[in-house]
Design an enzyme around this catalytic site. Structure first.
Site, PDB file in Angstrom:
ATOM      1  N   GLU A   1      -8.962  -8.422  -1.723  1.00 52.22           N
ATOM      2  CA  GLU A   1      -8.241  -8.598  -0.331  1.00 52.22           C
ATOM      3  C   GLU A   1      -8.515  -7.290   0.605  1.00 52.22           C
ATOM      4  O   GLU A   1      -8.969  -6.624   0.268  1.00 52.22           O
ATOM      5  CB  GLU A   1      -7.135  -8.106  -1.341  1.00 52.22           C
TER       6      GLU A   1
ATOM      7  N   CYS B   1       0.778  -9.526   1.771  1.00 57.50           N
ATOM      8  CA  CYS B   1      -0.113 -10.675   0.493  1.00 57.50           C
ATOM      9  C   CYS B   1      -0.045 -11.861   0.408  1.00 57.50           C
ATOM     10  O   CYS B   1      -0.787 -12.388  -0.236  1.00 57.50           O
ATOM     11  CB  CYS B   1       0.935  -9.100  -0.709  1.00 57.50           C
TER      12      CYS B   1
ATOM     13  N   LYS C   1      11.180   4.024  -5.818  1.00 57.60           N
ATOM     14  CA  LYS C   1      10.258   5.470  -5.491  1.00 57.60           C
ATOM     15  C   LYS C   1       9.437   4.501  -4.375  1.00 57.60           C
ATOM     16  O   LYS C   1       8.727   3.541  -4.263  1.00 57.60           O
ATOM     17  CB  LYS C   1       9.353   5.750  -6.054  1.00 57.60           C
TER      18      LYS C   1
ATOM     19  N   GLU D   1       3.812  -6.834  -8.555  1.00 56.86           N
ATOM     20  CA  GLU D   1       3.189  -8.264  -7.598  1.00 56.86           C
ATOM     21  C   GLU D   1       2.353  -8.004  -7.089  1.00 56.86           C
ATOM     22  O   GLU D   1       2.174  -6.768  -6.009  1.00 56.86           O
ATOM     23  CB  GLU D   1       4.573  -8.931  -6.702  1.00 56.86           C
TER      24      GLU D   1
END
Ligand code: NDP
Length: 478
Positions: A380, A282, A173, A248
């Site tokens: 972030e 990331c 997905k 992750e």
């Protein structure tokens, strides 16, 4: 392209016939394609297909499974330009970057194709002299692969390739923003003749399709990359029903520049780490801690080079930095810039959207910060925004660098071995980079973070075997 779901070897529309559009973030008038807005009924079919294929697939030898991956890699190589161009249009990364990512995907396929021939267990001395004791690795069954938009080619492949080489079957997905690119990657597996049901592909909203996959009792494991909020939710659901999971998630990656650093090298790596892929990695560099002795030299050169960055269309060869991946990403990034200003950080350069009617373009942005607990220093942002700090030596730099909830990647620039060793020893990050930018991942090495950056598992290289298989310990007595 109209991307259909791919279930049991067939491209099929969603059961209830709904589709959604994928728009070029750098040209809001450009529709890259459509994808299926699937529902639970499609999830059911995809999981059933994966389950049906599971037994015959696990019975093949590793070499036989590997042959499909080698073939997929060759086909992807033939389609490199088309896949890279679609990705550049769909998520805004420059064509040079998406070509590099496609090449990385091809290398990942070949690496894991070879894994089919590598050792699969150990012999362990049994306490009974007449017995043989050994371990072997077995597949988990049906694996759900849920991926983000920032690496629409490499991340689906670095999860799918190991899943299938170790004998699992997959329901993939992808992120809705990059569903069309991912369909083109899946089409390479189809063209390689992968048996029906080994890889199934289903698109649609994460909250609907993603969640029902995670909740499905026949999905034995889930591997996810994306935001912390979604990751934590997936982890809780998987844990509650005893499924294996791997997450992750985010990062707030620092670079430390010591007094003895090669300043030009450190500036170039900071620039590339912070602004390549428009800061949407990331492992992107989002904080820089620079020793007082070289702070003004570093800052001056960094600002000079940042001002030279060409922002523009991802397909234009002159562009160094493309748009953000979506209007949502732009709104999020601008909100952080507002927070930075309200928290009294000094805006050194950038801070504004560009050509907002055309797409989600933004200036590369650098703040000079003093408050390490401000939002832009702790959270972030996932955009081209760098927080710059002046520090008194390596000890202070390390203390601040570690003082965030994340621990994915970190880099230091220094020629001093004592600084290097202190950094390697004391920096809490899964990826430690010395005289190299924070954003750099090698497919043959373990990848993953500490603290809230991951579920403490590792992906890629040999580490993938740990997640995608279960160990059986076998004791045989004549
Ligand atoms: P998400 O974590 O929401 O999305 C990642 C993937 O998970 C997508 O395929 C998404 O589908 C799917 N998903 C969403 N909700 C669920 C759910 N409840 N159950 C199962 N799957 C789900 O990230 P976003 O794309 O919304 O990005 C938001 C922020 O996340 C970014 O600004 C960034 O900070 C961070 N991020 C971090 C990444 C990383 O590499 N660490 C990568 C991408 C984002 P769908 O696309 O259909 O929503």
């Amino acid at each position: 392209m109209d991307a259909h779901n791919f279930i049991y070897g067939q491209w099929v529309p969603a059961v209830d016939g709904q589709t959604a559009k994928s728009i070029n973030p750098g040209n809001l008038n450009d529709t890259v394609g459509t994808y299926q807005d699937s529902t639970e009924a499609d999830v059911e079919q995809a999981v059933q297909a994966a389950q049906e294929a599971a037994k015959p697939w696990r019975k093949l030898s590793g070499a036989e499974r590997g042959a499909f991956l080698y073939k997929t890699a060759d086909i992807m190589e033939e389609r490199l330009d088309e896949i890279a161009k679609t990705a550049a249009r769909e998520m805004g990364k420059t064509l040079a970057e998406t070509k590099g990512e496609t090449l990385r995907g091809i290398a990942i396929l070949r690496y894991y194709a070879g894994e089919g021939l590598r050792k699969n267990g150990d012999v362990i001395p049994a306490s009974d002299a007449k017995a043989l004791m050994y371990t072997t690795r077995v597949p988990l069954g049906v694996v759900a692969v849920i991926t983000p938009w920032n690496f629409p080619i490499a991340i689906p492949l670095w999860k799918t390739a190991p899943a299938i080489i170790f004998g699992n079957t997959v329901v993939l997905k992808p992120a809705s923003e990059t569903a069309v690119t991912c369909a083109k990657v899946v089409a390479c597996f189809e063209a390689a003749g992968l048996p029906p049901g080994v890889l199934n592909f289903i698109t649609g909203s994460g909250a609907k399709v993603g969640q029902s996959l995670v909740e499905h009792h026949r999905v034995n494991a889930i591997t996810f990359t994306g935001s912390n909020t979604t990751g934590k939710k997936i982890g809780q659901t998987a844990l509650a029903r005893g499924a294996k999971y791997q997450l992750e998630m985010g990062g707030k990656n620092p670079v430390i520049v010591a007094a003895d650093a090669d300043i030009e090298q450190a500036v170039d790596a900071t620039l590339s780490g912070a602004f390549k892929s428009t800061g949407q990695k990331c492992t992107a560099t989002s904080r820089a801690f620079v020793d007082r002795a070289v702070y003004s030299t570093f800052k001056k050169l960094l600002l000079e080079k940042t001002k030279e960055i060409v922002v523009g269309d991802s397909l234009d060869a002159k562009t160094w930095m493309g748009p953000l991946a979506s209007q949502n990403q732009l709104a999020n990034c601008l909100a952080y810039i507002e927070k930075g200003l309200s928290e009294k950080a000094t805006l050194l350069t950038g801070g504004h959207a560009i050509d907002q009617e055309k797409g989600s373009f933004i200036e590369p942005t650098i703040f000079e910060c003093r408050d390490h607990h401000s939002s832009i220093a702790q959270e972030e942002i996932f955009g081209p925004v760098l927080a710059l700090f002046e520090v008194d030596g390596i000890e202070e730099a390390l203390r601040l660098a570690n003082d965030v909830p994340y621990g994915l990647s970190a880099s230091i620039f220094t020629k001093n071995i004592a600084n290097m060793l202190a950094f390697i020893e004391d920096m809490d990050a899964g990826l430690i980079r010395v005289n190299a930018e924070s954003a750099g991942v090698e497919l043959q090495a373990p990848f993953g973070g500490m603290k809230q950056s991951s579920s403490h598992s590792r992906e890629q290289g040999e580490a993938a075997k740990e997640f995608f298989t279960a160990t059986k310990t076998i004791f045989v007595k004549a």
